[in-house]
Write a protein that holds these residues in place. Structure first.
Motif, short mmCIF file in Angstrom:
data_model
loop_
_atom_site.label_atom_id
_atom_site.label_comp_id
_atom_site.label_asym_id
_atom_site.label_seq_id
_atom_site.Cartn_x
_atom_site.Cartn_y
_atom_site.Cartn_z
N GLY A 287 0.80 -1.22 0.00
CA GLY A 287 0.00 0.00 0.00
C GLY A 287 0.83 1.27 0.00
N THR A 288 0.19 2.34 0.38
CA THR A 288 0.76 3.69 0.30
C THR A 288 2.10 3.80 1.02
N PHE A 289 2.20 3.20 2.18
CA PHE A 289 3.39 3.42 3.00
C PHE A 289 4.55 2.48 2.69
N ARG A 290 4.46 1.78 1.56
CA ARG A 290 5.67 1.12 1.07
C ARG A 290 6.70 2.17 0.68
N ASP A 291 6.24 3.35 0.35
CA ASP A 291 7.10 4.46 -0.07
C ASP A 291 7.65 5.17 1.18
N PRO A 292 8.97 5.10 1.43
CA PRO A 292 9.53 5.76 2.62
C PRO A 292 9.24 7.24 2.67
N ALA A 293 9.16 7.90 1.51
CA ALA A 293 8.91 9.34 1.50
C ALA A 293 7.51 9.67 1.98
N LEU A 294 6.54 8.79 1.71
CA LEU A 294 5.19 9.01 2.20
C LEU A 294 5.09 8.67 3.69
N ARG A 295 5.89 7.71 4.14
CA ARG A 295 5.94 7.47 5.59
C ARG A 295 6.48 8.71 6.29
N ALA A 296 7.50 9.32 5.68
CA ALA A 296 8.06 10.54 6.26
C ALA A 296 7.03 11.66 6.28
N ALA A 297 6.21 11.73 5.25
CA ALA A 297 5.16 12.76 5.21
C ALA A 297 4.14 12.54 6.33
N ALA A 298 3.81 11.30 6.58
CA ALA A 298 2.88 11.00 7.67
C ALA A 298 3.48 11.39 9.01
N ARG A 299 4.75 11.06 9.20
CA ARG A 299 5.40 11.42 10.46
C ARG A 299 5.39 12.93 10.67
N THR A 335 20.29 9.80 20.40
CA THR A 335 20.88 10.83 19.52
C THR A 335 19.92 11.08 18.37
N PRO A 336 20.04 12.22 17.65
CA PRO A 336 19.12 12.52 16.56
C PRO A 336 19.13 11.42 15.49
N VAL A 337 17.94 11.16 14.94
CA VAL A 337 17.76 10.13 13.91
C VAL A 337 17.67 10.80 12.55
N ARG A 338 18.34 10.23 11.56
CA ARG A 338 18.26 10.75 10.19
C ARG A 338 17.12 10.05 9.47
N HIS A 339 16.17 10.82 8.96
CA HIS A 339 14.99 10.28 8.28
C HIS A 339 15.07 10.55 6.78
N THR A 340 14.31 9.77 6.03
CA THR A 340 14.12 10.02 4.60
C THR A 340 13.34 11.32 4.42
N ALA A 341 13.66 12.07 3.37
CA ALA A 341 12.92 13.30 3.08
C ALA A 341 11.48 12.97 2.69
N ALA A 342 10.55 13.83 3.09
CA ALA A 342 9.13 13.61 2.81
C ALA A 342 8.77 14.08 1.41
N THR A 343 7.68 13.49 0.87
CA THR A 343 7.12 13.94 -0.40
C THR A 343 5.64 14.23 -0.19
N ALA A 344 5.06 15.06 -1.02
CA ALA A 344 3.65 15.44 -0.87
C ALA A 344 2.74 14.24 -1.12
N PRO A 345 1.75 14.00 -0.25
CA PRO A 345 0.86 12.84 -0.40
C PRO A 345 0.00 12.89 -1.65
N LYS A 346 -0.45 14.09 -2.08
CA LYS A 346 -1.26 14.26 -3.29
C LYS A 346 -2.47 13.34 -3.32
N GLY A 347 -3.20 13.28 -2.19
CA GLY A 347 -4.43 12.51 -2.13
C GLY A 347 -4.25 11.02 -1.96
N ALA A 348 -3.07 10.55 -1.57
CA ALA A 348 -2.86 9.12 -1.35
C ALA A 348 -3.85 8.60 -0.32
#
Length: 507
Positions: A287-299, A335-348
């Motif tokens: 589903g939608t959150f297979r994409d790490p960038a969309l997981r980042a957007a949710a976070r 310590t701070p965690v490095r995350h994947t950059a987020a992308t716009a959900p665009k209605g996902a």
């Protein structure tokens, strides 16, 4: 799904207050009618008894092999070889010390301990209790996946051997489910703890799902209990428990609901950070959150401040990680965690699942729905009873799932929780996560000896999980306990293993 009703905290309090007036008298009728502390017949000092209103009645006849064991420990009637300190480190209890040699741990037993039936504690008693637990079907949760054998190595020592090296054996033996009971407890197919423990209070009567009675045990090996006894009533209704504290019918009330805490005198309420985290698990497998960038957007869309203030009325802690303030060492090592950059959900489109058994979770899900919609997701909710949703959650049928999860299981160590929830072969992997870096970090943490090195490995494993955005920590719950104005020394235990101790009494 029909929308969930929106209720402000203030409105909830008004509704509950009105409801309480109509229902509490019936729920509490005669609750502590035979208590010893009534104004016309109560004693003072050592003659006073402690009246306790508990949330859940026994499910397995107070068998120590079940979750009922935590009642026995909270009443200080059954004890274990080992106990845990605030940081989760193992300390002596019925065992005064231990040593490891290969796969075997040898424990030295405390002298001068007697069971409540007067018989002395021996190595044979320990072997009987632990062997019964190790061969039970089902096993106590603390021994899930552990092959353990026990034998006497002397009159006052026992050897505990595991199939594979296990650095957590002393911690496991701190679980109330591995309490040591007298021989009389093991007659027949059930384990009966009445009159069979070693603690400062002896369980003298257990009346099913209604009540339990404990008296002070004057031959206790440690300090004499300051209270004459404990009178327990099971009061499942949270409004009724809170009313029992307000009316003075109970001295100690466990698990005060968030909605009721604000109606009580603040001096009677204690909040303790609990090793339990509300987490938004994101499905990395489909589903939608297979994409790490969309997981980042949710976070990035989640506002934990509004969850704590709006749903928990400020009686919770915002999450800085999966491990909360009940484990104070975690924040110091993080310590701070490095995350994947987020992308716009665009209605996902996503579906969030949760359950009704914990009253706050549907409201948490509703606020998350609003926040994620604002970020550009299309969000539906699926809210059911836990028994009717667990299988679908474990099968990965939701894009996201909101769960209140204990982060230290019976061993007091969070490595087991992290492995079960985030390892590729974890038994409770709601995120469907399969990440080699995470698996390696979890395996390292599980194999590291206890102490500072293990804590660092655990925090490194937490960081590996958070870097994937497979889980968005929301908040850490608190234990809300009510203690009467005259109560002294009640335990406020984040692991909920202690409640009434030898020091607890009513003035």
């Amino acid at each position: 799904m029909s929308p969930l009703p929106t209720r402000t905290p203030a409105l909830r309090r008004r509704i509950l207050a009105l409801t309480a007036a109509a229902t509490v008298s019936a729920l509490l009728g005669g609750c502590f009618a035979d208590g010893a502390n009534e104004a016309d017949g109560g004693g003072e000092g050592d003659d006073r008894r402690i009246r306790v209103a508990m949330m859940q009645p026994p499910r397995s006849g107070l068998s120590p092999l079940s979750d009922d064991a935590f009642k026995l420990s909270r009443w200080s009637t059954a004890e274990t070889l080992v106990r845990l300190d605030r940081d989760g480190d193992a300390l002596p209890s019925l065992a005064t010390g231990w040593r490891q040699q290969g796969r075997t741990w040898t424990f030295t037993l405390r002298q001068g301990v007697t069971f409540h039936d007067g018989t002395p504690l021996t190595a044979a008693d320990v072997v009987r209790s632990l062997s019964t637990a190790a061969t039970a079907s089902p096993k106590p949760r603390i021994l899930d996946g552990v092959d353990l054998t026990v034998r006497a190595t002397g009159p006052r020592s026992v050897g505990v051997t595991t199939a594979a090296p296990d650095p957590l054996v002393p911690h496991r033996l701190s679980s109330p489910q591995l309490s040591i009971l007298a021989a009389k407890a093991y007659r027949g197919r059930t384990v009966d703890p009445v009159g069979a423990g070693t603690g400062p209070f002896v369980l003298v009567r257990a009346q099913g799902t209604a009540s339990a009675t404990l008296d002070r045990y004057d031959r206790y090996w440690g300090a004499k209990a300051k209270a004459a006894g404990i009178d327990v009533r099971y009061v499942p209704d949270g409004t009724a428990r809170a009313a029992a504290l307000r009316s003075g019918e109970a001295d100690i009330v466990e698990a005060v609901p968030v909605s009721q805490a604000g109606l009580l005198d603040p001096k009677l309420v204690t909040e303790v950070p609990m090793p339990r985290t509300n987490t938004l698990y994101l499905n990395t497998g489909r589903g939608t959150f297979r994409d790490p960038a969309l997981r980042a957007a949710a976070r990035e869309a989640v506002d934990t401040r509004s969850l704590v203030s709006g749903v928990y009325e400020g009686r919770a802690d915002r999450a800085g990680g999966l491990l909360g303030p009940a484990l104070p060492w975690a924040a110091k090592l993080r310590t701070p965690v490095r995350h994947t950059a987020a992308t716009a959900p665009k209605g996902a489109r996503i579906t969030i699942g949760t359950f009704t058994d914990r009253a706050e979770l549907p409201e948490v899900a509703q606020l998350l729905q609003q926040q994620l919609r604002k970020a550009g997701f299309e969000v539906e909710l699926d809210v059911r009873e836990y028994a009717h949703i667990e299988a679908d959650a474990l099968a990965g049928k939701f894009d996201a799932f909101v769960l209140s999860r204990a982060t230290v299981l019976d061993s007091g160590d969070p490595a087991a929780y992290l492995y079960s929830d985030f390892a590729g072969d974890g038994s409770f992997n709601l995120s469907q996560l399969s990440d080699p870096a995470v698996d390696a970090a979890l395996t390292t943490a599980a194999a590291t000896a206890t102490g500072e090195a293990r804590r660092k490995a655990v925090v490194a494993a937490e960081a590996a999980v958070l870097a994937t955005d497979a889980a968005v920590p929301l908040l850490h719950e608190r234990v809300i306990q009510g203690d009467g104005a005259n109560v002294v020394g009640a335990a406020h235990d984040p692991r909920e293993r202690e409640l009434v101790t030898a020091d607890t009494h009513v003035r």
